[in-house]
Design an enzyme around this catalytic site. Structure first.
Site, PDB file in Angstrom:
ATOM      1  N   TRP A 186       0.894  -1.227  -0.102  1.00 22.78           N
ATOM      2  CA  TRP A 186       0.158   0.016   0.120  1.00 22.78           C
ATOM      3  C   TRP A 186       0.992   1.325   0.177  1.00 22.78           C
ATOM      4  CZ3 TRP A 186      -0.491  -4.151   3.228  1.00 22.78           C
ATOM      5  CH2 TRP A 186      -1.634  -5.113   3.283  1.00 22.78           C
ATOM      6  N   ASP A 187       2.247   1.140  -0.085  1.00 22.53           N
ATOM      7  CA  ASP A 187       3.060   2.114   0.184  1.00 22.53           C
ATOM      8  C   ASP A 187       2.967   2.782   1.474  1.00 22.53           C
ATOM      9  OD1 ASP A 187       5.266   4.083  -0.633  1.00 22.53           O
ATOM     10  OD2 ASP A 187       3.719   5.454  -1.720  1.00 22.53           O
ATOM     11  N   TYR A 188       2.554   2.055   2.537  1.00 23.82           N
ATOM     12  CA  TYR A 188       2.633   2.604   3.656  1.00 23.82           C
ATOM     13  C   TYR A 188       3.704   2.539   4.565  1.00 23.82           C
ATOM     14  CZ  TYR A 188      -2.775   3.325   3.801  1.00 23.82           C
ATOM     15  OH  TYR A 188      -3.817   3.800   3.785  1.00 23.82           O
TER      16      TYR A 188
ATOM     17  N   LYS B 203       1.524   6.986   8.057  1.00 23.01           N
ATOM     18  CA  LYS B 203       0.966   7.496   7.117  1.00 23.01           C
ATOM     19  C   LYS B 203      -0.930   7.004   7.324  1.00 23.01           C
ATOM     20  CE  LYS B 203       3.929   7.416   3.205  1.00 23.01           C
ATOM     21  NZ  LYS B 203       4.098   6.869   1.966  1.00 23.01           N
TER      22      LYS B 203
END
Length: 705
Positions: free
Chosen positions: A335-337, A363
């Site tokens: 999730w690009d977290y 985030k």
């Protein structure tokens, strides 16, 4: 006793008294104790702003208390320094900049870096330039994360003789991956460091283009070792450069150690780099890293397992690079977290005694609170089931960690029924359609070929601006952003001729079976589909584990037609400053520096800036006066107007006062009201002129008759 040890003892005494004060029930005694604690804080070396985050632990707290809720409205502009970038750089280059710097107050100077890595020292009282160093980076490199420099690092070599050249040093990283050491008094390169004052940070493999690998956040120094992370292009390829953390001898520039955050056994991936600011505890000899996600961001089929040490807070020994502990905030991230924020080091009152803690915002809007010595959660963290059914070849983690004591700083789910529309009827219908068409099972819904809602978006939640911590009242302050991304996986065979979506990202993810697109969910008007406020400042009582207040930050003034200032809040990437005077300062995507009451969240003051200040504010005291400063240079990724200013405010002196203009026009909505007043006046004059003309015509007609 050495200077550093005296500072440590003083700090321990301060925090002990502060926390004792919070436990006292007798109000008079507690009040006196509080004054004693604040007096100690003000007299302490902790009052210096000699690190990017205010101190080595990134609390962004200042004990200076001259500016208070009762007088903050008496702030006036002190000076405005222009770096010169606007007049010397081509417009197409400036269109790829982010001015996110937080200056240091050291050596009786303010020291900062520009997006092009020029290091500048300013006079604190006038803003006039004292010296400048230009590393002459190439303007043809197309850095993946824009031209950017968030800050520089100050270090004192205690082994060098007083007055020796480079005894006090400024370290800075560059967009072309150099680490440079400068004399803090003169700005001259330190000849004994590397070659001519610089070392080249090796990306470990050939780059696809100049700018795929860069240094954007300030280095850190502990026990004579300078440590640097890196910023690496996302979603271009599976075999992206590794996110290796590099350490060098702070005196000679000789390599000391390297550490790769990703375990590569059976894993085909790179990155997991440390692009966000780091923290250090010199007493323990530890450096704290916020690591990012492995490559690519949105498909993990070639990197099975949890990808340990990625998406983690990691404590390394500064002298050796040995891993002491790590705590993972997201397992197998798709999730690009990644962790975008500096770990904040603080001594906190848990209700069961004092603990040295690492506070890590995310985030997703979480606050993880970990024991600084062991990395174990101070309050329970639960592994909870999360949505499954990832893309073909994907194997997701069945659970993710959720903090239990401190609630999430923001909502973490959006539905089509929540859709916002700026244009009546049609706009909201479009947003409902966008949100309704995507897969949406809540937080951690995996990316899909259908398109998936990532909410909070990959820009946060909390972003690189990080959190601030008030040690007196044990309160955390953080900016949060409410926006949604739509991430869609595209089969690689169908992505050959794919074009970048308007206003979005295209990542080919070469080596993976899917490419990806990422767009912000917006309506026909360009306004976010998520309901306002789009940016909020939040205050959290750590001990009680409760949200004290939320307040929106920013207006639509710099984006809406005619400068209409709707109180929508704006996305907030930068952070906050909290002071012992009881104020919280922050910027936003409209062109104001704001002050809020730290107790209630009430907005007390706005200071007009030339362009939006998408940077962390800082404060310092010079010749008996407290100044508050912010870099105002806009932000190309966020669509904010680009500039090159550094702006300082102070309280009005005797005989001075804020101008009528600053109290009326230079306030949110003031320009719109002024335009409406001017338009109304012109309209009235036109009506009067027309009426007068008609009377004259009638009179002439009557005489003729």
């Amino acid at each position: 006793m050495g200077k550093y040890r005296r500072a440590v003892v003083a700090e321990e005494a301060e925090v002990g008294i502060v926390l004792l004060c919070t436990d006292l029930r007798l109000s008079r005694l507690r009040l006196s104790c509080g004054f004693l604690a604040l007096a100690l804080l003000v007299s302490s070396p902790a009052g210096a702003w000699d690190h990017w985050g205010g101190d080595a632990g990134g609390t962004r707290f200042s004990p200076i208390d001259q500016i208070k809720p009762g007088n903050v409205d008496n702030l006036v502009p002190a000076w405005n320094f222009h770096t010169g970038d606007l007049s010397t750089r081509p417009p197409q280059v400036m269109a790829r900049t982010k001015f996110e710097v937080t200056p240091l107050f050291v050596e009786n100077s303010l020291v900062l870096c520009t997006p092009f890595n020029e290091v500048i020292a300013l006079d604190p009282g006038t803003g006039k330039q004292k010296w400048r160093f230009d590393p002459k980076i190439s303007l043809g490199q197309q850095p993946a994360n824009r031209y950017n420099c968030r800050g520089v690092t100050y270090w004192v070599d205690a082994q060098a003789a007083e007055g020796a050249a480079c005894r006090t040093r400024i370290f800075t990283g560059t967009n072309d991956a150099r680490l440079i050491a400068l004399d803090a008094k003169t700005g001259q390169p330190c000849p004994g460091f590397g070659e001519g004052g610089e070392v080249k940070v090796d990306p470990g493999e050939p780059l696809r283009w100049p700018g795929e690998f860069q240094l954007t956040s300030a280095p850190v120094v502990s026990r004579g070792v300078v440590v640097v992370g890196s910023s690496i292009s996302d979603n271009g390829r599976v075999d992206a450069p590794r996110g290796t953390v590099h350490a060098f001898d702070a005196r000679s520039g000789q390599p000391r150690w390297n550490w790769d955050p990703l375990v590569h056994d059976g894993v085909e991936a790179g990155a997991a780099n440390v692009w966000a600011p780091m923290s250090v505890d010199d007493k323990l000899g530890l450096v704290f890293l916020p690591t990012s996600s492995p490559s690519p961001d949105f498909y993990g089929g070639k990197r099975p397992g949890n990808n340990d040490y990625a998406n983690s807070v990691v404590a390394l020994r500064a002298e050796t690079g040995e891993r002491v502990w790590s705590f993972q905030t997201v397992h197998h991230d798709v999730w690009d977290y990644d962790l975008p924020a500096q770990p904040t080091l603080a001594r906190i009152d848990t209700g069961n005694g004092l603990r040295d803690a690492v506070i890590q915002p995310t985030k997703q809007g979480f606050l993880f609170v970990l024991d600084e010595h062991t990395g174990q959660p101070i309050w329970p963290v639960e592994e909870r089931p999360v949505p499954q059914g990832g893309a073909e070849g994907e194997k997701l983690s069945p659970t993710q960690p959720f903090p239990t004591h401190v609630p999430a700083l923001m909502t973490q789910r959006i539905s089509p029924d929540d859709a916002f529309g700026l244009i009546p009827f049609r706009d909201r219908a479009v947003c409902r359609e966008i949100l309704g068409a995507a897969r949406n099972d809540g937080l951690y819904t995996p990316p899909s070929t259908q398109g998936t809602i990532i909410y909070p978006m990959t820009g946060g939640g909390v972003n690189w601006g990080s959190a601030a911590f008030d040690p007196v009242h044990q309160i955390v302050y953080a900016n949060t952003t409410y926006a949604a991304h739509i991430v869609k996986l595209i089969p690689a065979a169908d992505a050959v001729n794919l074009k970048r979506p308007r206003g979005g990202d295209l990542g080919m993810q070469r080596g993976a079976p899917f490419a990806m697109t990422r767009t912000v969910a917006v309506g026909l008007s360009g306004a976010l589909c998520t309901p306002p406020p789009w940016g909020e400042l939040v205050a959290v009582d750590l001990k009680a584990g409760k949200i004290l207040w939320h307040t929106s930050v920013g207006t639509s003034e710099d984006a809406a037609p005619l400068g209409v200032a709707f109180r929508t809040g704006t996305p907030l990437f930068s952070g906050v400053l909290v002071t012992a005077g009881g104020l919280v300062f922050t910027g936003a995507l409209d062109a104001y520096l704001r002050a809020f009451d730290a107790r209630s969240g009430a907005e007390l003051w706005q200071g007009r800036l030339p362009v939006p200040g998408v940077a962390n504010p800082m404060t310092y005291q010079w010749k008996g006066e407290q100044y508050v400063l912010i870099a105002a240079g806009g932000h190309s990724e966020a669509g904010a107007t680009i500039g090159d200013s550094v702006v300082a405010f102070r309280l009005a002196r005797e005989g001075e006062a804020p101008s009528l203009w600053s109290r009326t026009v230079d306030r949110p909505g003031g320009r719109f009201r002024a335009k409406m007043a001017a338009a109304t006046a012109v309209l009235v004059l036109l009506i009067l002129a027309g009426w007068s003309w008609r009377r004259k015509v009638k009179r002439r007609s009557g005489r003729t008759a």
